[in-house]
Motif scaffolding. Structure first.
Motif, PDB file in Angstrom:
ATOM      1  N   GLN A  79     -49.476 -12.860  10.692  1.00  0.00           N
ATOM      2  CA  GLN A  79     -49.347 -11.941   9.786  1.00  0.00           C
ATOM      3  C   GLN A  79     -50.611 -12.871   9.081  1.00  0.00           C
ATOM      4  OE1 GLN A  79     -44.917 -11.520  10.029  1.00  0.00           O
ATOM      5  NE2 GLN A  79     -45.499 -10.467   8.253  1.00  0.00           N
ATOM      6  N   TYR A  80     -51.924 -12.631   8.999  1.00  0.00           N
ATOM      7  CA  TYR A  80     -52.569 -13.138   8.281  1.00  0.00           C
ATOM      8  C   TYR A  80     -53.944 -11.774   8.051  1.00  0.00           C
ATOM      9  CZ  TYR A  80     -55.094 -14.142  12.640  1.00  0.00           C
ATOM     10  OH  TYR A  80     -55.558 -14.062  14.166  1.00  0.00           O
ATOM     11  N   TYR A  81     -54.577 -12.475   7.472  1.00  0.00           N
ATOM     12  CA  TYR A  81     -55.376 -11.145   6.831  1.00  0.00           C
ATOM     13  C   TYR A  81     -57.178 -11.880   6.729  1.00  0.00           C
ATOM     14  CZ  TYR A  81     -52.153  -8.333   4.780  1.00  0.00           C
ATOM     15  OH  TYR A  81     -50.793  -8.101   3.704  1.00  0.00           O
ATOM     16  N   ARG A  82     -58.297 -10.756   7.099  1.00  0.00           N
ATOM     17  CA  ARG A  82     -59.443 -11.805   8.089  1.00  0.00           C
ATOM     18  C   ARG A  82     -60.100 -11.342   6.935  1.00  0.00           C
ATOM     19  NH1 ARG A  82     -60.726 -14.713  12.179  1.00  0.00           N
ATOM     20  NH2 ARG A  82     -59.001 -15.654  11.443  1.00  0.00           N
ATOM     21  N   TYR A  83     -61.728 -12.167   6.029  1.00  0.00           N
ATOM     22  CA  TYR A  83     -62.835 -11.580   5.647  1.00  0.00           C
ATOM     23  C   TYR A  83     -63.635 -12.922   5.619  1.00  0.00           C
ATOM     24  CZ  TYR A  83     -62.301 -13.488   1.111  1.00  0.00           C
ATOM     25  OH  TYR A  83     -62.214 -14.137   0.465  1.00  0.00           O
ATOM     26  N   TYR A  84     -64.549 -12.295   5.343  1.00  0.00           N
ATOM     27  CA  TYR A  84     -66.066 -13.750   5.580  1.00  0.00           C
ATOM     28  C   TYR A  84     -66.114 -13.920   3.752  1.00  0.00           C
ATOM     29  CZ  TYR A  84     -66.135 -13.369  11.016  1.00  0.00           C
ATOM     30  OH  TYR A  84     -65.841 -13.785  11.403  1.00  0.00           O
ATOM     31  N   GLY A  85     -66.457 -14.633   3.588  1.00  0.00           N
ATOM     32  CA  GLY A  85     -66.810 -15.245   2.559  1.00  0.00           C
ATOM     33  C   GLY A  85     -66.718 -16.287   1.673  1.00  0.00           C
TER      34      GLY A  85
END
Length: 315
Positions: free
Chosen positions: A210-216
């Motif tokens: 259970q996780y969230y993913r983005y590029y930063g």
């Protein structure tokens, strides 16, 4: 892997420790861009941290990450250090992260923490505008790169695993392996050795899908926009006393300084996503109900629901 251990001194701090701070106007996060152009929020659009809200997209292909060596006891010793900005634990070689939509295999380098003050929360990322008491980052570098300089030229050169930390009354025995050593690194520049333990013991091992993913970006100077972020939905729980060891007993100054300064609120401010896609893993709850709220907020919501039921039943 000798090179991995050596990288610790390059990764954290990434710049001279006197060049930035969190609590003085001339060098706080809003002023970082004056010295480090990549930190300027109006010149670049892939900054971290961000707020996690309901404007996210489910990605069914995002499943468990493969955490190689996280269940094992590594050889040698790990090093815990106060660098004036955080408490950092160098974990040396032997561990890596892959899968779960990551573009490559990433070698684990170190982990560090961000926190608030005795009466304020201090996670870097927020959930529906709310901060958790702390946030832990496990930093990993793409295996194809020989050093950090090369990784910082790669838009996906680093993969950071972020874990929110919430509080309960009972001590976290595994977390105690770190918190019990904090008195040895109370002041900037101090280091101590830690006997390796299975790093998975620190993590919400039953909820790792259970996780969230983005590029930063990095959340400290030079704010390089080279990070694949994975933020886990279910927090790690520690005790109030363990939290207090960070918020009240760690200092940003050296022991012999004329005036010692507590290290508090060492988090960067929230940035706009600028239309970036934030993905939700296959099994994440997508902030449903109270699942994505800090413990205190979830309890408040429960109290409101119970109170409402009581009032309705009395009508």
């Amino acid at each position: 892997m000798v090179w991995t251990a050596a990288l610790f001194f390059i990764v954290v701090p990434l710049v001279n420790s006197e060049d930035y701070c969190y609590d003085e106007p001339q060098c706080d996060p809003y002023a970082w861009g004056d010295m480090y152009p990549s930190c300027h929020p109006l010149l670049e659009e892939l900054h971290s941290p961000i707020n996690l809200d309901h404007q996210m997209t489910r990605n069914q292909s995002l499943e468990y990450l493969h955490l190689e060596g996280f269940d094992e006891i590594q050889t040698g010793h790990w090093t815990l250090k106060n660098n004036g900005h955080s408490v950092v634990m160098e974990v040396g070689g032997g561990m890596s992260v892959s899968g779960g939509g990551l573009p490559d295999v990433y070698h684990t380098i170190q982990l560090h923490f961000h926190w608030g003050g005795p009466a304020s929360n201090g996670s870097e990322h927020t959930v529906d505008g709310r901060r958790y008491p702390m946030e832990m980052h496990i930093v990993n570098m793409k295996s194809i790169h020989p050093n950090l300089t090369a990784a910082l030229d790669d838009p996906t050169g680093l993969a950071v695993l972020g874990f929110f930390i919430d509080v309960v009354y009972a001590d976290n025995v595994h977390f105690g392996l770190i918190s019990q050593k904090l008195s040895s690194v109370a002041y900037k520049g101090q280091t101590t050795k830690i006997k390796p333990f299975p790093l998975m013991n620190l993590l919400p091992k039953h909820n790792m899908s259970q996780y969230y993913r983005y590029y930063g970006s990095l959340t400290t100077p030079p704010c390089s926009q080279v990070v694949v972020w994975t933020l886990y939905e279910v927090p790690v729980y520690i005790s109030w006393s363990q939290l207090a060891q960070f918020t009240s007993q760690i200092f940003s100054t050296e022991e012999d300084a004329e005036q010692v300064t507590p290290l508090q609120r060492n988090f960067r401010h929230i940035h706009s996503t600028f239309g970036r896609k934030v993905s939700v893993s296959k099994d994440a709850k997508l902030l449903a109900g109270a699942a994505g709220l800090p413990l205190s907020s979830a309890l408040s919501l429960l109290q409101i629901i119970l109170l409402g039921s009581f009032i309705i039943s009395g009508l």
